[in-house]
Design a protein around this motif. Structure first.
Motif, PDB file in Angstrom:
ATOM      1  N   GLY B  89       0.698  -1.167   0.081  1.00 46.43           N
ATOM      2  CA  GLY B  89      -0.063  -0.071   0.002  1.00 46.43           C
ATOM      3  C   GLY B  89       0.824   1.064  -0.140  1.00 46.43           C
ATOM      4  N   ILE B  90       1.767   1.299   0.667  1.00 43.76           N
ATOM      5  CA  ILE B  90       2.980   2.512   0.873  1.00 43.76           C
ATOM      6  C   ILE B  90       3.572   2.654  -0.484  1.00 43.76           C
ATOM      7  CG2 ILE B  90       5.032   3.265   1.927  1.00 43.76           C
ATOM      8  CD1 ILE B  90       4.150   1.901   4.603  1.00 43.76           C
ATOM      9  N   LEU B  92       2.403   1.804  -3.484  1.00 43.87           N
ATOM     10  CA  LEU B  92       1.541   2.361  -4.393  1.00 43.87           C
ATOM     11  C   LEU B  92       1.202   3.908  -4.110  1.00 43.87           C
ATOM     12  CD1 LEU B  92      -1.510  -0.439  -4.505  1.00 43.87           C
ATOM     13  CD2 LEU B  92       0.051   0.194  -6.450  1.00 43.87           C
ATOM     14  N   LEU B  93       1.024   4.041  -2.794  1.00 41.46           N
ATOM     15  CA  LEU B  93       0.768   5.612  -2.484  1.00 41.46           C
ATOM     16  C   LEU B  93       1.709   6.404  -3.208  1.00 41.46           C
ATOM     17  CD1 LEU B  93      -0.434   6.056   1.297  1.00 41.46           C
ATOM     18  CD2 LEU B  93      -1.568   7.000  -0.794  1.00 41.46           C
TER      19      LEU B  93
END
Lengths: 193, 187
Positions: B89-90, B92-93
């Motif tokens: 997730g990080i 992707l962010l």
């Protein structure tokens, strides 16, 4: 690839990233036993295998329709990456109700190529006119050998692109021309003074 | 070559607006991957929908997956998998916010011309080989510095000759890099 798609890819990456981060962090806090601090009713265990289908009559059709829609959207999204921004023909200034002037970019680019190929040490050429942020841009690649006299070639290419811009009657045309230098061909040349 | 060559103009009549090249950025690769992931989700739903409606006879993939997972408890495995998901997730962010980078080295003048670093390195090697005092040359280039490794003849001034040839060849760049010649003798 269009600008809108680039923006959407960013938004999608950020949204999915946030979701994964939230789920991942929740999982870690669950393991540490801290999850109840923010969510007092947090379950102690999740019975995933116990999941059952709703028995309502519309459920099967809903799953099917959602499946079709999601698949179609995903295909549309994937294929959008292949879409070119190439401008095949361009309407020129001076077009009005009495008639329109259209430039076929392919033939204009081919003509430029014929001129470029006459330059010394030029071994290849590739170009197209694309649309970028509302502007037309001539994107080209001219391949030269490593022994090319770059100052001379650059001068000639500058003159040719300027001529292309004025001949195409597109004063706002942008240019991005890469001079690509080929790898040295064959064995290294031995030149002993 | 046969026949007269088409006339090539030498004076710039009009100025071309340079539109710098930019990298695609990580979000583009992720866009393709995410659309493939969405496609997978869509196909699973489509399959299960067809099973539920009764058009095909098979096991439902979603139910089968849920059965395979069984009961989840806050174990170390769950923690590690969760940490992995958070890490993805990080990534992707960050990828969502990374801007497209400009690249290439501009050529002097208004032709909208540029070279990539690899082209500059090849040109430098080509210039070195053309001096007559270089037996073999290879170069690496960055935006600020070109390093030419050359095996030269016994000529005392070989390194200087090579350097000036490369500098001259690269003088066409708007911001010419510093040229460093590392010369070795013939053997």
């Amino acid at each position: 690839m269009t600008r809108g798609l680039r923006a959407w890819n960013r938004v999608a990456a950020i949204l999915v990233g946030l979701c994964l981060l939230a789920v991942g962090a929740a999982g870690v806090f669950w393991w540490r036993g801290d999850l109840t601090r923010w969510w007092p009713d947090a379950p102690e265990r999740l019975d995933v295998a116990g999941v059952t289908e709703p028995t309502v009559s519309w459920w099967p059709w809903t799953v099917l329709v959602v499946g079709v829609v999601v698949t179609a959207l995903a295909l549309f999204w994937l294929i959008a990456h292949l879409r070119t921004t190439r401008a095949g023909s361009v309407r020129l200034a001076g077009s009005d109700v009495s008639g329109s002037l259209t430039l076929t970019t392919g033939s204009a680019v081919d003509h430029l190529g014929r001129l470029v190929r006459t330059l010394p040490r030029v071994t290849g050429y590739r170009a197209s006119v694309v649309r970028e942020r509302g502007r037309l841009v001539l994107v080209a690649k001219v391949r030269v050998t490593p022994d090319a006299d770059l100052p001379v070639i650059a001068d000639r290419l500058t003159a040719l692109t300027a001529e292309f811009v004025s001949a195409a009657s597109l004063p706002d045309l942008g240019v991005r021309l890469r001079i690509q230098v080929t790898r040295q061909s064959g064995r290294p040349r031995r030149e002993v003074a | 070559m046969s026949g007269p060559a088409p006339e090539v103009p030498t004076a710039a009549a009009e100025v071309a607006v340079f539109v710098p090249p930019r990298t695609a950025g990580p979000a583009t690769t992720l866009g393709v991957l995410l659309s493939l992931a969405l496609l997978a989700v869509g196909l699973v739903l489509l399959h299960d929908g067809l099973v539920l409606v009764g058009w095909i006879t098979a096991d439902q993939w979603l139910i089968a997956t849920a059965d395979a997972i069984g009961t989840l408890e806050p174990t170390v495995v769950v923690a590690w998998v969760s940490a992995g998901l958070a890490a993805v997730g990080i990534v992707l962010l960050i990828a969502g916010f990374v801007p497209r980078r400009r690249y290439g080295m501009r050529v002097r003048g208004d032709g909208g011309l540029y070279l990539r670093e690899v082209d500059v390195a090849r040109l430098a090697s080509g210039a070195a080989r053309g001096t007559g005092v270089v037996i073999e040359a290879s170069s690496t280039a960055s935006r600020r510095r070109v390093v030419v490794r050359a095996r030269t003849t016994v000529d005392q001034d070989a390194a200087d000759l090579t350097r000036s040839a490369v500098v001259e060849r690269l003088s066409v760049l708007r911001e010419p890099p510093v040229v460093v010649v590392r010369a070795r003798g013939p053997r």
